[in-house]
Design a protein around this motif. Sequence first.
Motif, mmCIF file in Angstrom:
data_model
loop_
_atom_site.group_PDB
_atom_site.id
_atom_site.type_symbol
_atom_site.label_atom_id
_atom_site.label_comp_id
_atom_site.label_asym_id
_atom_site.label_seq_id
_atom_site.Cartn_x
_atom_site.Cartn_y
_atom_site.Cartn_z
ATOM 1 N N UNK A 1 58.933 1.373 66.699
ATOM 2 C CA UNK A 1 58.012 1.741 65.615
ATOM 3 C C UNK A 1 57.626 3.216 65.698
ATOM 4 N N UNK B 1 50.056 -0.171 66.644
ATOM 5 C CA UNK B 1 49.503 0.884 67.500
ATOM 6 C C UNK B 1 50.389 2.124 67.477
ATOM 7 N N UNK B 2 51.708 1.909 67.546
ATOM 8 C CA UNK B 2 52.634 3.045 67.575
ATOM 9 C C UNK B 2 52.565 3.840 66.267
ATOM 10 N N UNK B 3 52.577 3.127 65.139
ATOM 11 C CA UNK B 3 52.560 3.814 63.840
ATOM 12 C C UNK B 3 51.208 4.500 63.630
ATOM 13 N N UNK C 1 59.178 -2.920 70.849
ATOM 14 C CA UNK C 1 58.541 -2.843 69.531
ATOM 15 C C UNK C 1 57.788 -1.525 69.365
ATOM 16 N N UNK D 1 60.571 -9.141 66.291
ATOM 17 C CA UNK D 1 60.901 -7.787 66.746
ATOM 18 C C UNK D 1 61.961 -7.150 65.844
ATOM 19 N N UNK E 1 42.777 -5.718 70.318
ATOM 20 C CA UNK E 1 43.542 -6.522 71.274
ATOM 21 C C UNK E 1 43.943 -7.831 70.634
ATOM 22 N N UNK E 2 44.995 -8.462 71.176
ATOM 23 C CA UNK E 2 45.370 -9.783 70.665
ATOM 24 C C UNK E 2 44.239 -10.783 70.859
ATOM 25 N N UNK F 1 52.003 -9.776 69.739
ATOM 26 C CA UNK F 1 52.192 -8.538 70.511
ATOM 27 C C UNK F 1 53.178 -7.592 69.839
ATOM 28 N N UNK F 2 54.251 -8.127 69.250
ATOM 29 C CA UNK F 2 55.219 -7.261 68.564
ATOM 30 C C UNK F 2 54.537 -6.555 67.394
ATOM 31 N N UNK G 1 51.228 -6.006 67.003
ATOM 32 C CA UNK G 1 50.189 -5.077 67.457
ATOM 33 C C UNK G 1 50.814 -3.811 68.050
ATOM 34 N N UNK G 2 51.891 -3.973 68.847
ATOM 35 C CA UNK G 2 52.556 -2.790 69.421
ATOM 36 C C UNK G 2 53.078 -1.894 68.300
ATOM 37 N N UNK G 3 53.639 -2.498 67.270
ATOM 38 C CA UNK G 3 54.149 -1.739 66.134
ATOM 39 C C UNK G 3 53.008 -1.015 65.416
#
Lengths: 337, 234
Positions: A100, B80-82, A96, B36, B211-212, B73-74, B76-78
């Motif tokens: 992203x 954080x990355x963006x 993910x 995802x 965080x989650x 988590x999917x 939050x990870x997305x």
Amino acid sequence: MKRAPLILGFETSCDETGVAVVRGSTVLSNVLATQVDEHARFGGVVPEVAARAHVEAIRSLSHRALRDAGVHSMDLDAVAATRGPGLAGALMVGFSYGKALAWALDIPFIGVDHMEGHLFAPRFENPEYGPPAVVLLASGGHSEIVHLRRWGDYEVLGATIDDAAGEAFDKLARFLGLGFPGGPAIDREAETGDPAAVAFPRALADRPLDLSFSGLKTAVTTYVRSHHEAGDLPPMADLAAAIQEAIVDVLVTKTMNAVAATGVPAVGGGGGVLANRRLRQRLAEECAGAGVALHLPSAELCTDNGAMIAAAAAFRLGRGEVTSPDAEVDSSMRLGA
Amino acid sequence: MKVLAIETATAASSIALAEDNLVVATAGRVDRRGHVGFLVPALDFCFAQAGWTPSDIELVAVDVGPGLFSGIRAGLATAQAVAGAVGAPIVPVLSLDAVALRAATGHRRIWAVVDVRRREVAVGPYRPVPGGVVRDGATELCSPAAFRASLEGDAADVLVVGDWRALPEGTLLGLHAIKTGRPRYPVAEAIAEIARSRAERGEVPHPDEVRPRYMREPDVTINWGDFRSEGPWA
């Protein structure tokens, strides 16, 4: 000549969060957050614990990999992440994040087969490595012998029919009270031991390319229990050395069988078990005896890492293969399938 | 302020783009497992609809739970990355807050419910105030029976919103002064609204602090306890 693409690779299939920046065969950075201590108290990798640790680590690790490599995210040509096989919840974090990030940077995303990553790992330190070769892949989650015919063309010649080699190390180390992870624990303990102290069985002699370790597990537990009761148990170092020898012997024998069957001039390796010193020594001896080249990554590139994912992604990108934005992880992905 | 909001904490995933009070694009899908695969196509769709590029984003809002662990988590990870790629701050929002915000009542006490599986629900009480809701007690994970007991002990007229359909049949039966209502799931538009007002109040945490909110310890059942018991030293 066109410059090799600059790729950021994420690996989160099991218990190591790995992020690396790679250009061609050069590893510009390779950072890792290992969760060994978090799992050690449970004696094995706990999937939910692994997934939680990945999502905590991935942001700062990603930034550190870029910083260590001295590159800006705007310089990247592509982002890669492990798509499978592995623990689904753990895979989803890196997949993910990577997908992203690639979207935000408007660059291609490549979802990579973890095992193909291991096939590429020896290239960083062994420029002559490449097809055709037989590659032994062994870790806590998998054990297989692969015929690397061409890049992108792999045949699994043999595989374990039950436990993975690393799993056998883990379980037997736990049984003997040597701690987790079992491979390094047995490797250390075996240092001063006699590998011939006990002749544990070598399974599947009639199937030259397949592996099996659950019989060894039973043999060791039966042996240890009966000799413990009789009071004539050999020293721990001897037990560890004999167990290690049994596992290593099977891995080496089957790998050399595969070399004989295919006639390839080279052997490669990957996965955490390939960091075992006795295995590396025995492979070196056998390959030298058979007149074939041996290309093993250093220990840090044997275990899971982001660099190998970026390397496999560079190959896929070169063939124009990018991953669709709607892709899901594939926890049961199979090499060559 | 241009906000990207990401909601994947329940079976209903959604993305929203909002500029100040105005929602300019949304995409949604109900699927317990497909978080995802949903996210990036939904981002593509919304950004095309709004005519935005990622660098337009000034704030990333994300639902951090409680809810479905993998979905959280999917998302939050997305997020954080963006956020990292475009240099935008990130604001976490509780799923229960987003559910309660959309409850339609002017006077009833609101109990928001989110399904967290394993025969438990996450619940939290809220009070309607002009322009929204405020939390009116602790959020917690509990069994359906414990939730019923909380409702029985609540003297106010109550509106139960969220995924109360996930409760076993009869959980709310016979309770007086209790109504059930919508929404069933949190939506990204509500996540955007809550995050924007927090950001305007300066409530922007460091990204490592986002965080989650699982509200439950990980399940650590390992499949080889039987094996250890064979050991002579066990």
